[in-house]
Each structure stands twice: as C-alpha cells, then as structure tokens.
Design a protein around this motif. Structure first.
Motif, PDB file in Angstrom:
ATOM      1  N   ASP A 245       0.406  -1.412  -1.162  1.00 37.09           N
ATOM      2  CA  ASP A 245      -0.531  -2.542  -1.177  1.00 37.09           C
ATOM      3  C   ASP A 245      -1.490  -2.480  -0.002  1.00 37.09           C
ATOM      4  OD1 ASP A 245       0.425  -3.588  -3.525  1.00 37.09           O
ATOM      5  OD2 ASP A 245       1.691  -5.108  -2.561  1.00 37.09           O
ATOM      6  N   LYS A 246      -0.969  -2.134   1.182  1.00 38.38           N
ATOM      7  CA  LYS A 246      -1.818  -2.044   2.370  1.00 38.38           C
ATOM      8  C   LYS A 246      -2.877  -0.950   2.193  1.00 38.38           C
ATOM      9  CE  LYS A 246      -0.273  -0.077   6.093  1.00 38.38           C
ATOM     10  NZ  LYS A 246       0.457   0.264   7.319  1.00 38.38           N
ATOM     11  N   LEU A 247      -2.465   0.217   1.695  1.00 42.46           N
ATOM     12  CA  LEU A 247      -3.409   1.325   1.515  1.00 42.46           C
ATOM     13  C   LEU A 247      -4.436   1.034   0.426  1.00 42.46           C
ATOM     14  CD1 LEU A 247      -0.939   4.316   1.891  1.00 42.46           C
ATOM     15  CD2 LEU A 247      -2.637   3.538   3.547  1.00 42.46           C
ATOM     16  N   LYS A 248      -4.026   0.331  -0.642  1.00 40.68           N
ATOM     17  CA  LYS A 248      -4.970  -0.041  -1.693  1.00 40.68           C
ATOM     18  C   LYS A 248      -5.971  -1.074  -1.195  1.00 40.68           C
ATOM     19  CE  LYS A 248      -3.338  -0.698  -5.932  1.00 40.68           C
ATOM     20  NZ  LYS A 248      -2.410  -1.110  -7.000  1.00 40.68           N
ATOM     21  N   THR A 249      -5.509  -2.025  -0.371  1.00 43.04           N
ATOM     22  CA  THR A 249      -6.380  -3.081   0.143  1.00 43.04           C
ATOM     23  C   THR A 249      -7.497  -2.520   1.014  1.00 43.04           C
ATOM     24  OG1 THR A 249      -4.558  -4.651   0.113  1.00 43.04           O
ATOM     25  CG2 THR A 249      -6.429  -5.211   1.497  1.00 43.04           C
ATOM     26  N   ILE A 250      -7.172  -1.543   1.868  1.00 45.62           N
ATOM     27  CA  ILE A 250      -8.195  -0.984   2.748  1.00 45.62           C
ATOM     28  C   ILE A 250      -9.021   0.097   2.050  1.00 45.62           C
ATOM     29  CG2 ILE A 250      -6.927  -1.534   4.843  1.00 45.62           C
ATOM     30  CD1 ILE A 250      -6.105   1.394   5.049  1.00 45.62           C
TER      31      ILE A 250
ATOM     32  N   GLU B 124      10.823  -2.428  -1.228  1.00 45.76           N
ATOM     33  CA  GLU B 124       9.916  -3.351  -0.535  1.00 45.76           C
ATOM     34  C   GLU B 124       9.006  -2.598   0.435  1.00 45.76           C
ATOM     35  OE1 GLU B 124       7.918  -6.667   0.113  1.00 45.76           O
ATOM     36  OE2 GLU B 124       9.564  -6.505  -1.326  1.00 45.76           O
ATOM     37  N   ALA B 125       9.553  -1.606   1.139  1.00 47.55           N
ATOM     38  CA  ALA B 125       8.742  -0.802   2.064  1.00 47.55           C
ATOM     39  C   ALA B 125       7.662  -0.031   1.311  1.00 47.55           C
ATOM     40  CB  ALA B 125       9.639   0.158   2.844  1.00 47.55           C
ATOM     41  N   MET B 126       8.020   0.558   0.167  1.00 47.23           N
ATOM     42  CA  MET B 126       7.038   1.289  -0.640  1.00 47.23           C
ATOM     43  C   MET B 126       5.952   0.353  -1.144  1.00 47.23           C
ATOM     44  SD  MET B 126       9.569   3.886  -2.765  1.00 47.23           S
ATOM     45  CE  MET B 126       8.725   3.594  -4.256  1.00 47.23           C
TER      46      MET B 126
ATOM     47  N   MET C   9      10.969   8.651  -0.415  1.00 44.76           N
ATOM     48  CA  MET C   9      10.915   7.926   0.852  1.00 44.76           C
ATOM     49  C   MET C   9      11.552   8.761   1.955  1.00 44.76           C
ATOM     50  SD  MET C   9       9.460   4.983   0.460  1.00 44.76           S
ATOM     51  CE  MET C   9      10.042   4.020   1.824  1.00 44.76           C
ATOM     52  N   VAL C  10      10.842   8.906   3.083  1.00 49.55           N
ATOM     53  CA  VAL C  10      11.350   9.619   4.247  1.00 49.55           C
ATOM     54  C   VAL C  10      11.167   8.711   5.448  1.00 49.55           C
ATOM     55  CG1 VAL C  10      11.103  11.652   5.701  1.00 49.55           C
ATOM     56  CG2 VAL C  10      10.708  11.829   3.244  1.00 49.55           C
TER      57      VAL C  10
ATOM     58  N   LYS D 233      11.881  10.525 -15.538  1.00 51.52           N
ATOM     59  CA  LYS D 233      12.815   9.417 -15.467  1.00 51.52           C
ATOM     60  C   LYS D 233      12.491   8.569 -14.240  1.00 51.52           C
ATOM     61  CE  LYS D 233      17.104   9.251 -13.792  1.00 51.52           C
ATOM     62  NZ  LYS D 233      18.435   9.681 -13.493  1.00 51.52           N
ATOM     63  N   ARG D 234      12.479   7.271 -14.397  1.00 57.10           N
ATOM     64  CA  ARG D 234      12.183   6.390 -13.280  1.00 57.10           C
ATOM     65  C   ARG D 234      13.363   6.368 -12.316  1.00 57.10           C
ATOM     66  NH1 ARG D 234       9.308   0.649 -13.237  1.00 57.10           N
ATOM     67  NH2 ARG D 234       9.801   0.112 -11.098  1.00 57.10           N
ATOM     68  N   ARG D 235      13.071   6.554 -11.038  1.00 58.67           N
ATOM     69  CA  ARG D 235      14.118   6.533 -10.025  1.00 58.67           C
ATOM     70  C   ARG D 235      14.358   5.099  -9.583  1.00 58.67           C
ATOM     71  NH1 ARG D 235      12.985  11.684  -6.085  1.00 58.67           N
ATOM     72  NH2 ARG D 235      12.723  13.180  -7.757  1.00 58.67           N
ATOM     73  N   SER D 236      15.600   4.819  -9.255  1.00 58.50           N
ATOM     74  CA  SER D 236      15.902   3.487  -8.742  1.00 58.50           C
ATOM     75  C   SER D 236      16.086   3.574  -7.233  1.00 58.50           C
ATOM     76  CB  SER D 236      17.159   2.933  -9.400  1.00 58.50           C
ATOM     77  OG  SER D 236      18.253   3.767  -9.136  1.00 58.50           O
ATOM     78  N   TYR D 237      15.595   2.575  -6.533  1.00 61.69           N
ATOM     79  CA  TYR D 237      15.680   2.512  -5.088  1.00 61.69           C
ATOM     80  C   TYR D 237      16.383   1.223  -4.686  1.00 61.69           C
ATOM     81  CZ  TYR D 237      12.063   6.103  -5.251  1.00 61.69           C
ATOM     82  OH  TYR D 237      11.358   7.240  -5.506  1.00 61.69           O
TER      83      TYR D 237
END
Length: 71
Positions: A42-47, A35-37, A64-65, A25-29
């Motif tokens: 995106d940053k990790l995929k870009t590098i 936005e933080a996720m 998220m922690v 089941k998809r979790r809602s945040y």
C-alpha cells in the motif's frame, strides 16, 4: 523515484502469446507477515513507486525476508 526517468527503471517481460496462463497455488502466510506485506505494498502504491501489472504466463509468489538489523 521521481528523479529517475521511467524509461530507465521500467521493464517488461517478453512473453510468447502461444503459452496459456498458469495459476500458481496461493500461499498462506501468518497474520504478521500478511499485514507487513499489505502495509508495504500500500505504501509503495500510494507514492507511485509500483503499479499493478498483468502478465499472461507466469508470476512468482511473494517471498518475505526479514531484514537484518545491522543495516
């Protein structure tokens, strides 16, 4: 991490082809966490630190922690 060989840091899951995929089941945040996720992924995929992978049986949802400010 450019200085580390992919053979050292890469892994794969040993999954039996006899099992069918199970969709979780998809979790809602809230908007701030989403936005933080999105920004971090995106940053990790870009590098080139992470890449998309498809696993036929299971994959856990993101959790998220918040990091402590102590270090």
């Amino acid at each position: 991490m450019p200085s580390i060989s992919p053979e050292v840091i890469s892994h794969s899951l040993s999954i039996s082809p006899a099992y069918k995929p199970v969709r979780q089941k998809r979790r809602s945040y809230d908007a701030e966490r989403y936005e933080a996720m999105h920004t971090e992924v995106d940053k990790l995929k870009t590098i080139g630190f992470i890449q998309e992978a498809t696993y036929p049986i299971w994959l856990a949802n993101s959790v998220m922690v918040r990091k402590s400010k102590d270090g």
